[in-house]
Scaffold this active site. Structure first.
Site: not given
Length: 157
Positions: A51, A46-48, A41
């Site tokens: 990325a 975590g995804c930030t 998401a």
């Protein structure tokens, strides 16, 4: 759950919309090494982190001949906001029906806080210039994943 890819498999082609609403296909990267990473998401911690790690090492990855593509079940609008907020310059692709994640083995059963559900499994698949899988990693950790991937690709000596 679908079968996970292994080195030597032909990477399934796909066409998805990027954060600008443009069609992007795996075949667009034919002849180049491509890192396709799946994340659950946009704009979550975590995804930030993951990325931004790709963003911060993108120049050195590209210098080593690698392109980077992120895939998530987020709608295009959410990806556009994520890319703008985090200054992400590589394609973020919307796989809302998770069909691509399924063909890559990145969709399956997850467990979180005692709950079992179907969802995106944080995964990375490296595709060689000829379209075959050279590396497939599943259930990767967001923090430190890019550094580990660089070591696995022998980019950090």
């Amino acid at each position: 759950m679908t079968e996970r890819l292994i080195p030597g498999d032909v990477a399934p082609n796909f066409t998805l919309k990027d954060q600008s609403g443009n069609d992007v296909s795996l075949s667009d990267f034919s002849g180049r090494k491509t890192i396709v990473y799946f994340y659950p998401a946009a704009s979550t911690p975590g995804c930030t982190k993951e990325a931004c790690d790709f963003r911060d090492t993108l120049g050195s990855l590209q210098a080593a001949g690698y392109e980077v593509v992120g895939v998530s079940p987020d709608p295009v609008k959410a990806l556009a906001k994520f890319a703008e907020e985090e200054l992400l310059t590589f394609p973020l692709l919307s796989d809302e029906d998770h069909a691509v994640a399924e063909t890559y083995g990145a969709w399956g059963e997850k467990k979180n806080y005692g709950r079992t559900y179907m969802g995106l499994i944080r995964s990375t698949v490296v595709v060689d210039p000829d379209g075959t899988v050279s590396l497939a990693q599943y259930n990767v950790r967001a923090t430190g994943h890019v550094a580990k991937l660089r070591r696995d690709l022998k980019l950090d000596k």
